[in-house]
Design an enzyme around this catalytic site. Structure first.
Site, PDB file in Angstrom:
ATOM      1  N   ASP A 148      -1.063  -0.872   2.495  1.00 60.14           N
ATOM      2  CA  ASP A 148      -2.138  -0.558   3.443  1.00 60.14           C
ATOM      3  C   ASP A 148      -3.329   0.072   2.716  1.00 60.14           C
ATOM      4  OD1 ASP A 148      -0.597  -1.343   5.803  1.00 60.14           O
ATOM      5  OD2 ASP A 148       0.609   0.418   5.361  1.00 60.14           O
TER       6      ASP A 148
ATOM      7  N   HIS B 172       6.583   3.972   1.027  1.00 61.43           N
ATOM      8  CA  HIS B 172       7.220   2.913   1.805  1.00 61.43           C
ATOM      9  C   HIS B 172       8.725   3.064   1.603  1.00 61.43           C
ATOM     10  CE1 HIS B 172       8.516  -0.930   3.370  1.00 61.43           C
ATOM     11  NE2 HIS B 172       7.294  -1.172   3.784  1.00 61.43           N
TER      12      HIS B 172
END
Length: 381
Positions: A321, A280
């Protein structure tokens, strides 16, 4: 993707090491551990070049404006949440620490700067959680609800309670006297998942100016009803590069079951596809939300295999996720559970940002940098 050593980055930036590290902590420069020496870091070359050009004063104003929309400096001021040195904060409180015991209702109270409670008028037999039901319920409200412009924060906060209740009735149906994570666990007949769901809901409540939150703020800036802002956010969240990224994780897990994690990752990368389970830009040392959520349940074997292989091959840690998909597997939740949890949680953040945007009184209206055919000459009159 090209990476630079600290020495190369400092030469390009013509700055001190402290400034380089500050830009990393603010998310302006992405970094990752050096595979050859884990004690050192590598820095994303494009990010370094972008900052170097800005410091040199060689960019036009429209270029600066365009880049702020693509992982650049924040385009809007907000007091709701921020990411600093790899930690997520809600109004100054560490979100991971807050998630140790808080509920989504308490998180809404924090984000909205006022007491919050999700109530519901539904009774009797409850339908299963349904994203489609949430869309239909919000769409049914948009034309009936009052516009937000010119109304007090107290009035907007009452509307926010009501909109959250509408979404909760669709995504976590159940008695109004029960916390939303308990309602959600009961609706899936998985009471043992309640505390893990509570933690996930808190961690996902807000995340600065992500795509869906920006969409919600744009809608609010036009004076639309709060229900319209949430509908905009929810629509944006369903994209595979945002809230639906868990489907890419599921696909990797299916491939792992068939050919093993290393081969599944190799095939994905060879096809030119990104790995939605890893990395990320705002968390160079690992997504703190994922690390926090994964500590709440035993990781299923296939997810362990994928995590270990992926982190070694890609050099990035697993993200939220991955954690959501793993949670759904660990508790045998329905396949769409990740997007249900994400949507319910982020509704509180969208409402907070919508109210903050309305209070600013500003319309979000960027200009376009025209790149089409040359306009025809207008004849003089």
């Amino acid at each position: 993707m090209s990476w630079l050593t600290a020495e190369e980055a400092l030469r390009a930036l013509k700055t001190k090491p402290q400034t380089l590290y500050a830009n990393v902590s603010r998310g302006r420069i992405r970094a990752k551990p050096d595979p050859a020496d884990p004690r050192r870091s590598l820095y994303q070359a494009a990010d370094v070049q972008r900052l170097a050009e800005r410091h040199a004063g060689r960019r036009k104003a429209e270029t600066v404006a365009a880049e702020t929309i693509r992982w650049g400096d924040p385009v809007l001021s907000s007091a709701i949440s921020t990411i600093i040195r790899g930690r997520l904060f809600y109004r100054g409180q560490d979100a991971a620490d807050f998630a140790a015991a808080a509920t989504l209702e308490q998180t809404a109270a924090l984000l909205w700067n006022g007491a919050a409670a999700a109530s519901s008028d539904s009774a009797g037999k409850y339908a299963p959680p349904s994203l489609q039901a949430a869309f239909l319920a919000l769409a049914g409200r948009v034309t009936a609800d009052l516009p937000s412009l010119g109304r007090s924060q107290a009035a907007l906060r009452r509307d926010a309670h009501d909109v959250l209740s509408t979404v909760a009735d669709a995504l976590a149906p159940g008695p109004s006297d029960q916390p939303l994570h308990v309602r959600l666990a009961a609706s899936w007949q998985r009471p043992q998942a309640a505390d893990c769901l509570r933690c996930a809901l808190v961690l996902l409540a807000d995340h600065e100016l992500n795509a869906s939150t920006f969409a919600a703020r744009v809608t609010a800036s036009a004076g639309a009803a709060l229900s319209a802002s949430v509908l905009s956010g929810l629509s944006t969240l369903t994209g595979p590069l945002h809230g639906a990224a868990w489907q890419g994780v599921d696909a990797l897990i299916e491939a792992t079951a068939g050919v093993g994690a290393e081969q599944a990752i190799r095939r994905t990368l060879a096809q030119g596809n990104s790995l939605s389970a890893f990395g990320h830009p705002l968390y160079p040392d690992g997504d703190v939300r994922a690390l926090t959520l994964l500590s709440h349940f035993p990781l299923p074997a296939k997810f362990t295999e994928l995590r270990d292989a992926g982190e070694a091959m890609v050099g990035e840690k697993v993200n939220i996720d991955f954690a959501l998909a793993a949670m759904a597997s660990a508790f045998d939740l329905p396949r769409e559970a990740p997007i249900i949890v994400f949507s319910l949680a982020r509704t509180t953040g969208w409402l907070a940002h919508a109210m903050e945007q309305i209070e600013s009184g500003q319309l979000i209206r960027p200009r376009a940098r025209y790149a089409g055919p040359a306009p025809e000459t207008i004849a003089s009159r």
